[in-house]
Design a protein around this motif. Structure first.
Motif, PDB file in Angstrom:
ATOM      1  N   THR A   5      26.421 116.891  15.213  1.00 37.46           N
ATOM      2  CA  THR A   5      27.598 117.764  14.849  1.00 37.46           C
ATOM      3  C   THR A   5      28.452 117.414  13.922  1.00 37.46           C
ATOM      4  O   THR A   5      28.794 117.674  12.793  1.00 37.46           O
ATOM      5  CB  THR A   5      28.533 118.402  15.934  1.00 37.46           C
ATOM      6  N   GLU A   8      26.744 116.664  10.375  1.00 36.77           N
ATOM      7  CA  GLU A   8      26.662 118.124   9.940  1.00 36.77           C
ATOM      8  C   GLU A   8      28.122 118.162   9.060  1.00 36.77           C
ATOM      9  O   GLU A   8      28.260 118.918   7.920  1.00 36.77           O
ATOM     10  CB  GLU A   8      26.403 119.131  10.624  1.00 36.77           C
ATOM     11  N   TYR A   9      29.170 117.965   9.802  1.00 36.68           N
ATOM     12  CA  TYR A   9      30.281 118.104   9.392  1.00 36.68           C
ATOM     13  C   TYR A   9      30.555 117.499   8.212  1.00 36.68           C
ATOM     14  O   TYR A   9      31.179 117.724   7.256  1.00 36.68           O
ATOM     15  CB  TYR A   9      31.469 117.807  10.502  1.00 36.68           C
ATOM     16  N   CYS A  10      30.314 116.072   8.384  1.00 37.44           N
ATOM     17  CA  CYS A  10      30.494 115.136   7.027  1.00 37.44           C
ATOM     18  C   CYS A  10      29.645 115.498   5.968  1.00 37.44           C
ATOM     19  O   CYS A  10      30.199 115.595   4.687  1.00 37.44           O
ATOM     20  CB  CYS A  10      30.004 113.849   7.597  1.00 37.44           C
ATOM     21  N   LYS A  13      30.855 118.453   3.601  1.00 40.86           N
ATOM     22  CA  LYS A  13      32.035 118.074   2.525  1.00 40.86           C
ATOM     23  C   LYS A  13      31.329 117.919   1.092  1.00 40.86           C
ATOM     24  O   LYS A  13      30.078 117.596   1.059  1.00 40.86           O
ATOM     25  CB  LYS A  13      32.691 116.777   2.857  1.00 40.86           C
ATOM     26  N   LYS A  92      37.492 116.027  13.779  1.00 50.43           N
ATOM     27  CA  LYS A  92      37.444 116.512  12.542  1.00 50.43           C
ATOM     28  C   LYS A  92      38.439 116.153  11.416  1.00 50.43           C
ATOM     29  O   LYS A  92      38.173 116.058  10.450  1.00 50.43           O
ATOM     30  CB  LYS A  92      37.435 118.132  12.496  1.00 50.43           C
TER      31      LYS A  92
END
Length: 120
Positions: A5, A8-10, A13, A92
């Motif tokens: 997760t 994927e968040y990184c 961007k 986050k």
């Protein structure tokens, strides 16, 4: 949050990429070829993030799961343990902060390639 997760968040961007630049266990995430995160695939529970020096110290004092990053300049880099007292929303925010810390140090040429104007 787990490492997938966080990854994927990184990568969600703008202008980011990933590589195994150092070894097979250290997933490096960059914006315009500048590292802003390193995910430890071996332990599968920590991420290293760039941080404003004053804020880095504040976070280390406040959270058991945040400390100086091993093998990094400890003034600017924290390691965050995902299985401790750091909530997903804070993680986050720290990823966002790391990304922004790197962007604000871009050269004029890199800013232009990224798509920002130096007056923004």
């Amino acid at each position: 949050m787990n490492i997938e997760t966080a990854r994927e968040y990184c990568l969600g961007k703008r202008k980011t990429s990933e590589s195994l630049s150092f070894d097979e266990y250290s997933l490096v995430i960059k914006v315009m070829d500048k590292m802003f995160a390193l995910i430890d695939l071996e332990s599968a529970n920590k991420i290293c993030l760039k941080c404003d020096p004053g804020y880095a110290v504040e976070l280390r004092e406040q959270y058991e799961g945040i400390g100086p990053a091993y093998h990094f300049n400890k003034k600017y880099w924290n390691q965050v343990f995902m299985d401790r007292d750091v909530e997903d929303n804070l993680l986050k925010q720290l990823i966002d902060h790391s990304y922004e810390e790197v962007i604000k140090k871009f050269t004029r040429k890199t800013r232009e390639a990224y798509g920002t104007d130096s007056h923004q």
